[in-house]
Write an enzyme that holds these catalytic residues in place. Structure first.
Site, PDB file in Angstrom:
ATOM      1  N   PRO A 236       0.836  -1.208   0.000  1.00 27.46           N
ATOM      2  CG  PRO A 236       0.062  -0.929   2.205  1.00 27.46           C
ATOM      3  CD  PRO A 236       0.810  -1.893   1.319  1.00 27.46           C
ATOM      4  CG  ASP A 406       5.387  -0.162   2.972  1.00 24.04           C
ATOM      5  OD1 ASP A 406       4.173  -0.081   3.214  1.00 24.04           O
ATOM      6  OD2 ASP A 406       6.042  -1.233   3.076  1.00 24.04           O
ATOM      7  CG  HIS A 407       0.119   4.942   3.969  1.00 23.43           C
ATOM      8  ND1 HIS A 407       0.185   5.251   5.305  1.00 23.43           N
ATOM      9  CD2 HIS A 407      -0.623   5.920   3.400  1.00 23.43           C
ATOM     10  CE1 HIS A 407      -0.496   6.360   5.539  1.00 23.43           C
ATOM     11  NE2 HIS A 407      -0.982   6.798   4.394  1.00 23.43           N
ATOM     12  NE  ARG A 408       3.492  -2.936   3.935  1.00 22.03           N
ATOM     13  CZ  ARG A 408       4.078  -3.987   3.365  1.00 22.03           C
ATOM     14  NH1 ARG A 408       3.554  -5.204   3.539  1.00 22.03           N
ATOM     15  NH2 ARG A 408       5.160  -3.833   2.633  1.00 22.03           N
ATOM     16  CB  ILE A 409       6.651   1.471   8.115  1.00 18.21           C
ATOM     17  CG1 ILE A 409       7.326   1.685   6.747  1.00 18.21           C
ATOM     18  CG2 ILE A 409       6.469  -0.007   8.402  1.00 18.21           C
ATOM     19  CD1 ILE A 409       8.739   1.138   6.675  1.00 18.21           C
TER      20      ILE A 409
END
Length: 435
Positions: A236, A406-409
């Site tokens: 994502p 990376d929108h997870r982090i």
């Protein structure tokens, strides 16, 4: 005894390899540690050495063809008397492979069948354990020119003897490049070294022509790019753009360009220094959490002449002076286009730059590389009419950059803060990049 030669895994991402060339023909004698073939991995050509001595009995995968990692590609017989037996074994195995699956035996392969694959050593000179380390082309050239390899000093990777070394000793080449001293010390080196060509590889062309209506197969590098890009689509990601005024950076570049400094090195250095303040942007996602990198390694995308791209890595770019960084970058580009890079030189990046500014591209978005948290897309620097601080109109050179994260982090505020600090460095204090 008959030994199987398997397709080796020359990198962590390699799933199949292409046979570039066989250095031995069926029936030829093979010594332990001698190069048997050259394999094209994802992004480099590597020598593959034999683990055992004997005779190359039969080749199962010819030059130019692909084989999955772990598949048998040849058989080595320990004695001449076993060559025919090996050929019969290869013939029976081939028949078994083409038979219906229900007819295939389920018994495991004999325990005495072993791999003749790439080996790892802890020595880096051109002579390891009393054995001369030499490229196949140099060995053949030495034979033709009647040069004693024991008297040749290697200038190739990790002290390997290459063709230019043989030519220099034979006095046949007046344009041989100055040799670099062989590496010393006890750092581990791999014995499947990249092939070194006799001439520089041609510069890559962004457009590759093909006949109308023609379907051309992808090479190994292009297939590796496909796999990486498909994997990236599962992440994502989000993008943030920023406009950076480059007048001060351009002025600095003009001052030090004559000393061999490249704009790529300047941008990589600026990004690396900025990442010191933003370790999260230099991190990556792992199943157990956030993996913070212990080093700032800047990977830079480079187009290849035969299709695909590769990302040579400027390791510890924040700690190396701009002049050394530029020399390192020049060397990496030359060796990447000649397929000479070691896996660690193209897969150890923690942050990637993709610069299309030299093609006149104003702005673009980059796809996030697997295993990294961010990539920065850099457009061309162009003169723009802007409003100055005193309310008047003026002309300044500006470039558009877009970061993909990376929108997870990494969140929007993290990316924006990084770009803000990068712009501040480039606009107000680029001279610090030379310190």
């Amino acid at each position: 005894m008959i030994h199987e030669v398997f397709m080796p895994a020359l990198s962590s991402t390699m799933t199949e390899g292409k046979i570039v060339s066989w250095q031995k023909a069926p029936g030829d004698q093979v010594e332990k540690g001698e190069t048997v073939l050259v394999v094209e991995s994802d992004k480099a050509d590597m020598d593959v050495e034999a683990f055992y001595s004997g005779y190359l009995a039969t080749i199962l995968v010819p030059e130019g063809e692909f084989a999955p990692v772990g598949n048998t590609i040849a058989l080595i017989a320990e004695t001449e008397a076993e060559i025919e037996q090996a050929k019969q074994q290869a013939s029976s195995d081939k028949k078994a492979d083409t038979a219906p699956s229900s007819a295939k035996p389920s018994t495991p392969a004999p325990a005495e069948l072993v791999t003749a694959s790439a080996t790892t050593t802890a020595q880096s000179a051109s002579r390891r354990n009393g054995r001369i380390v030499v490229s196949p082309r140099a060995r053949k050239l030495a034979k033709d020119l009647k040069v004693d390899l024991s008297k040749v000093e290697g200038s190739g990777p990790h002290g390997r003897i290459v063709a230019e070394d043989v030519e220099a000793v034979a006095g046949k080449s007046s344009q041989t490049a100055p040799k670099q001293p062989a590496a010393t010390g006890s750092a581990p080196t791999v014995s499947h070294q990249p092939q070194k060509p006799a001439a520089p590889a041609p510069a890559p062309q962004p457009v590759r022509a093909a006949a109308p209506g023609q379907v051309t197969p992808m090479n190994t590098l292009q297939n590796a790019v496909v796999r990486n890009m498909v994997a990236s689509l599962q992440v994502p990601g989000f993008r943030v753009g920023y406009t950076i005024t480059t007048d001060a950076l351009d002025a600095l570049y003009k001052q030090i360009k004559s000393k061999g400094v490249t704009m790529t090195a300047l941008l990589a250095k600026a990004v690396a220094v900025t990442l010191q303040k933003h370790p999260l942007v230099n991190a990556s996602y792992v199943e157990s959490g956030i993996q913070y990198s212990s080093a700032i390694n800047i990977a830079v995308a480079v187009a290849m002449a035969d299709g695909g791209l590769i990302t040579p890595v400027l390791k510890n770019a924040d700690q190396i002076d701009i002049y050394s960084l530029s020399r390192t970058w020049k060397d990496l580009v030359e060796r990447s286009r000649a397929k000479q890079l070691q896996p660690d030189e193209y897969n150890s990046g923690t942050f990637t730059l993709s610069n299309l500014g030299m093609f006149g591209v104003d702005r673009f978005d980059a796809i996030l590389p697997p295993g990294q948290g961010s990539i920065l897309a850099i457009g061309a620097s162009r003169p723009q009419v802007v409003a100055t601080e005193d309310g008047l109109m003026g002309v300044k050179r500006q470039m558009q950059v877009n970061i993909t994260c990376d929108h997870r982090i990494i969140y929007g505020a993290d990316a924006a803060a990084f770009l803000q600090d990068l712009a501040r460095l480039i606009e107000t204090n680029p001279q610090s990049l030379t310190m």
